[in-house]
Design an enzyme around this catalytic site. Structure first.
Site, mmCIF file in Angstrom:
data_model
loop_
_atom_site.group_PDB
_atom_site.id
_atom_site.type_symbol
_atom_site.label_atom_id
_atom_site.label_comp_id
_atom_site.label_asym_id
_atom_site.label_seq_id
_atom_site.Cartn_x
_atom_site.Cartn_y
_atom_site.Cartn_z
ATOM 1 N N ASP A 18 0.853 -1.187 0.000
ATOM 2 C CA ASP A 18 0.000 0.000 0.000
ATOM 3 C C ASP A 18 0.885 1.232 0.000
ATOM 4 O O ASP A 18 1.789 1.354 0.833
ATOM 5 C CB ASP A 18 -0.889 0.023 1.246
ATOM 6 C CG ASP A 18 -2.015 -1.001 1.151
ATOM 7 O OD1 ASP A 18 -2.164 -1.612 0.076
ATOM 8 O OD2 ASP A 18 -2.728 -1.187 2.146
ATOM 9 N N ASP A 137 -13.801 -5.789 -5.599
ATOM 10 C CA ASP A 137 -13.972 -5.988 -4.159
ATOM 11 C C ASP A 137 -15.353 -6.596 -3.956
ATOM 12 O O ASP A 137 -16.364 -5.962 -4.265
ATOM 13 C CB ASP A 137 -13.879 -4.651 -3.409
ATOM 14 C CG ASP A 137 -12.475 -4.046 -3.510
ATOM 15 O OD1 ASP A 137 -11.523 -4.813 -3.784
ATOM 16 O OD2 ASP A 137 -12.342 -2.829 -3.312
#
Lengths: 268, 214
Positions: A18, A137
């Site tokens: 990330d 997602d």
């Protein structure tokens, strides 16, 4: 040379980092690493460790900081010669082009594909399917005892879209996505393992490779993702970042259970 | 040493291959270019490429690079990568059928058609995306120091059939296909050496000092 895997495509292990404002966040803890937030340094470590690809996920909120990511990709791609995927905040074919020119091999499109599915078709036509990854997602929405059904969510799993995840994956591959990055929002961060039913449902429904993501807590989860979830690649963050397992340990474990994996040259 | 021209015709990521060449040979002058004179003047030429074959051929035509490539592919150390291999063939089934540069005899087919006519079940997904071992079926200076059976990184849906006398590297995905082909001063790979970590860099280092002979 490993004999058993000589005739096959190997399953990929992909560490995911990330990135916020050009820095890797959620700390990576390699032994003796000088700068745990430096994407180049971390990419170099994963390169040496025998990771098969690296994925950078931009979690930056502001567009100014997005420019920073372009420079990060340029730096990493100048020093680390392995496949590199970049996702997060990609909204247009211009964004895709910018990342590819910076040195990314694949670009992940998530929310923008939902808002404007034609973007996926245009990007695939312009740059080739091989570099377009659609990130999905998904969350289970069916009740106990009912046939399983998953819905596509955005905004970190907070916002439902009404789209069926399996149908959406199939549609995106028809539009030209060359790969699906599938994250279970139910499992993400839980360390309970991939949602195997979801992974298998999507993987069996699309002709393109599927990367399983969300929930890895141990090495058996990686094996399950491939053998039971039918994933072509497994993405993980914390089990590698915090030094619990090395990529080599993961590959040893997977190979011992019949998953074909690549051995880096150094290890032979 | 010397100059290496990376041909820029708008098809994909050229930066990585240029950076990888600079990485393996810090004395090399690597230039990304579509100028015919620069390409003709370079000591070595790299012909990369990603995307669709029709766009590739029409861009080469538009930039008047077709004859330039035909010239350098016969005269100096020349490395094709990915679509830069497929474009060297006579014909590709992609985009409904497109004629290539014809520097290598043979045809480019879709994996699914290949599986079908070979009567084999698909071993996995298409595009083939990931690391596959390459068997070095013929000796070549560009294999120097690289163990036989090393993994390289592939991303493609179309493949080059085995070419008699020209295939020097074979990989298997349900069927055997050309992972690398060579003829005289020309070498071309289906895989991406610039993304294949140590093995790929070794191949590029070999190319950077190759004199174009076997």
């Amino acid at each position: 040379m490993t004999d058993t895997t000589l005739d096959s495509l190997t399953k990929r292990i992909i560490p995911c980092l990330d990135v916020d404002a050009g820095r890797v966040v959620k700390g990576v803890k390699f032994v003796d690493i000088r700068d745990a937030g430096d994407p180049v340094e971390i990419a170099r470590r994963y390169d040496a460790a025998g990771a098969d690809e690296i994925t950078f996920l931009d979690i930056t909120a502001s567009s100014d900081d997005r420019e920073t990511l372009v420079h990060v990709v340029e730096q990493v791609a100048s020093e680390v010669f392995m496949p590199l995927t970049v996702g997060g905040g990609i909204r247009s074919t211009a964004d895709v082009r910018r990342m590819l020119n910076a040195g990314a091999d694949k670009v992940g499109i998530n929310t923008a594909a939902i808002r404007e599915p034609e973007l996926v078709r245009q990007a695939a036509e312009r740059f080739g399917s091989q570099c377009i990854v659609v990130a999905i997602d998904a969350k289970r929405v069916s009740g106990e005892g009912k046939p399983a059904r998953w819905e596509v969510f955005t905004h970190g799993g907070r916002k439902p879209t009404g789209l069926d995840a399996v149908e959406w994956a199939a549609r995106m591959s028809e539009y030209g996505a060359g790969e699906i990055l599938l994250t279970s929002m139910d499992r993400d961060g839980t360390r309970e393992g991939f949602d195997l039913a979801l992974t298998r449902a999507v993987s069996d429904a699309v002709p393109v490779p599927v990367i399983a993501s969300g929930g890895v807590g141990n090495l058996q989860h990686l094996v399950d993702g491939v053998l039971e979830g039918h994933a072509d690649a497994v993405l993980a963050a914390s089990i590698f970042h915090f030094g619990e397992f090395t990529v080599a340990e993961a590959k040893d474990y997977m190979a011992a259970r019949g998953v074909p994996v690549r051995r880096p040259w150094e290890a032979e | 040493m010397g100059s290496i021209a990376v041909i820029d015709y708008g098809m994909g990521n050229l930066r990585s291959v240029a950076k990888a060449l600079e990485h393996v040979d810090d004395r090399a002058r690597v230039v990304i270019t579509h100028e015919p004179e620069q390409i003709l003047r370079a000591d070595r030429v790299v012909f990369p490429g990603q995307g669709a074959i029709r766009d590739c051929m029409s861009e080469l035509q538009r930039l008047e690079l077709r004859d330039v490539i035909l010239e350098v592919a016969r005269s100096k150390p020349f490395l094709g990568v990915c679509l830069g291999l497929q474009a060297l063939l006579e014909f590709s089934d992609e985009n409904g059928g497109v004629a290539g540069l014809g520097l290598l005899p043979g045809r480019v087919r879709h994996f699914r058609d290949g599986f079908c006519s070979a009567g084999v079940a698909a071993p996995g997904k298409v595009p083939l995306m990931g690391w596959v071992p390459v068997r070095q079926v013929a000796a070549h200076p560009l294999w120097s120091g690289i163990p036989d059976g090393q993994w390289f990184y592939f991303v493609h849906s179309y493949y080059v059939e085995l070419l008699e006398g020209a295939t020097v590297g074979v990989s298997r995905y349900g069927l055997d296909f050309t992972a690398a082909a060579a003829r005289e001063n020309m070498f071309a790979t289906q895989f991406h050496p610039e993304k294949s970590q140590r093995a790929g860099l070794a191949l590029l280092a070999n190319f950077a000092r190759w004199d174009g002979t076997r």
